[in-house]
Write an enzyme that holds these catalytic residues in place. Structure first.
Site, PDB file in Angstrom:
ATOM      1  N   ARG A  50       0.318  47.596 -13.453  1.00 24.52           N
ATOM      2  CA  ARG A  50       0.375  46.471 -12.506  1.00 24.52           C
ATOM      3  C   ARG A  50      -0.003  45.157 -13.193  1.00 24.52           C
ATOM      4  NH1 ARG A  50      -3.042  46.939  -6.982  1.00 24.52           N
ATOM      5  NH2 ARG A  50      -4.754  46.503  -8.398  1.00 24.52           N
ATOM      6  N   ARG A 103       4.159  26.387 -22.020  1.00 21.39           N
ATOM      7  CA  ARG A 103       4.685  26.391 -23.397  1.00 21.39           C
ATOM      8  C   ARG A 103       3.770  25.639 -24.356  1.00 21.39           C
ATOM      9  NH1 ARG A 103      10.488  24.023 -22.147  1.00 21.39           N
ATOM     10  NH2 ARG A 103       9.003  22.580 -21.184  1.00 21.39           N
ATOM     11  N   LYS A 150      -1.029  39.683  -9.060  1.00 15.84           N
ATOM     12  CA  LYS A 150      -2.495  39.678  -9.072  1.00 15.84           C
ATOM     13  C   LYS A 150      -2.936  38.656 -10.115  1.00 15.84           C
ATOM     14  CE  LYS A 150      -6.155  43.044  -8.541  1.00 15.84           C
ATOM     15  NZ  LYS A 150      -6.840  42.281  -7.514  1.00 15.84           N
ATOM     16  N   GLU A 183      -3.267  41.793   5.125  1.00 15.76           N
ATOM     17  CA  GLU A 183      -4.311  42.545   4.423  1.00 15.76           C
ATOM     18  C   GLU A 183      -5.610  41.752   4.495  1.00 15.76           C
ATOM     19  OE1 GLU A 183      -3.694  42.849   0.152  1.00 15.76           O
ATOM     20  OE2 GLU A 183      -2.883  40.827   0.030  1.00 15.76           O
TER      21      GLU A 183
END
Ligand code: PXG
Length: 287
Positions: A50, A103, A150, A183
């Site tokens: 993940r 960058r 995440k 959630e």
């Protein structure tokens, strides 16, 4: 305490990163919270996978293979002589200039592994159950900052956490932009309705504890499905609980002042907690 920092182990006081690191300047980076139980890192491969998926979306190159990252986690645990631990893996963009453009971060990403102890909620709440509250802050849109990502930018969740603690609750229930339950700030939500386990498919992180609980439920012949739900469905649920690496499985007995079920942790919740604790020291990477 030994901390893994860019391939070296350093003491906590020396574990420092540049003020030009874009992880610090912009939250430009990714992380994972992982736990080990009895020298077993629970679902380590899934967590690392993940982490790399979040990094892929951010076009952030991690200067280690997944196998090397797993090795870094295990070596950090061993260096700290920890058999039961909370592990935080952090990869930030690294040093750049004061502009947003990634960058400009010419060097390599910053890689950190911290291992420590954590207790998220007081032990008595696992026996009695916890109260949570719905907060006004809406969970990030998929089209803006996808909840699957995440990233080190957790302000959406922190705002919600502040609103919950202002109201005397330790965790916040977040809705999506359409008003469906999404959630909590660091946990996924489940309810039991007519003996069946339900959890939202929308605007949430696909939690690794969530996946594990769904799998355990199926093995125990408890019906489980993903379903859009409103606050009303939570209020009238027979049982409710939250899942997360830090929280594990915590029973919820009150939502927005409404008592859930009998106001005590329900039988399916207790069954799943028990089953969960049988796999935490088995399923994962041993060290
Ligand atoms: N949703 C969100 C938004 C999360 O950050 C979970 C669900 C549960 O996922 P896992 O894979 O752990 O079952 C998380 C977990 C905390 C904390 O203090 C929680 C998380 C990260 C950092 C801190 O509760 N993530």
């Amino acid at each position: 305490m030994k901390i893994y920092l860019n391939g070296k182990f350093v003491e906590k006081k020396d574990a420092k990163v540049s003020v030009f690191d874009h992880g610090f300047l912009y939250g430009d980076g990714v992380f994972e919270g992982i736990r080990s139980y009895k020298r077993n890192v629970f679902k380590l491969q899934e967590h690392i996978q993940r982490l790399y998926e979040s990094a892929h979306t951010l076009m952030l190159k991690i200067p280690l293979t997944q196998a090397q990252m797993i090795d870094a986690v295990v070596r950090t645990l061993k260096s700290n002589h920890l058999s039961d631990a909370y592990i935080r893996v952090i990869v930030s963009r690294g040093e750049g200039d004061l502009g947003l453009d990634p960058r400009k971060c010419q060097g390599t990403a910053t890689v950190i592994v911290i291992t420590d102890k954590i207790t998220l909620y007081p032990q008595e709440l696992y026996q009695k159950g916890m109260a949570i509250i719905t907060v006004p802050t809406v969970r990030n849109l998929n089209e803006a900052v996808n909840p699957q990502l995440k990233s080190l930018n957790y302000l959406n969740n922190i705002l919600a956490k502040i609103e919950a603690t202002n109201s005397g609750c330790m965790e916040a229930l977040m809705m999506d932009a359409q008003g469906f339950v999404a959630e909590c700030t660091g946990d996924n939500v489940f309810i039991v309705r007519r003996g069946e386990l339900l959890t939202p498919p929308n605007a949430r992180l696909r939690g690794i504890t969530r996946d594990a609980v769904m799998e355990l439920a199926k093995k125990q012949k408890i019906m489980v499905s993903e379903k859009l739900m409103t606050r009303h469905e939570i209020f009238v649920a027979e049982e409710c609980f939250l899942t997360g690496t830090a929280a594990e499985i915590i029973p919820i007995v009150k939502v927005d002042g409404r008592v859930i079920g009998d106001g005590v942790p329900g039988p399916i919740t207790l069954k799943l907690i028990k089953a969960f604790h049988t796999i935490t020291s088995k399923d994962g990477v041993k060290y």
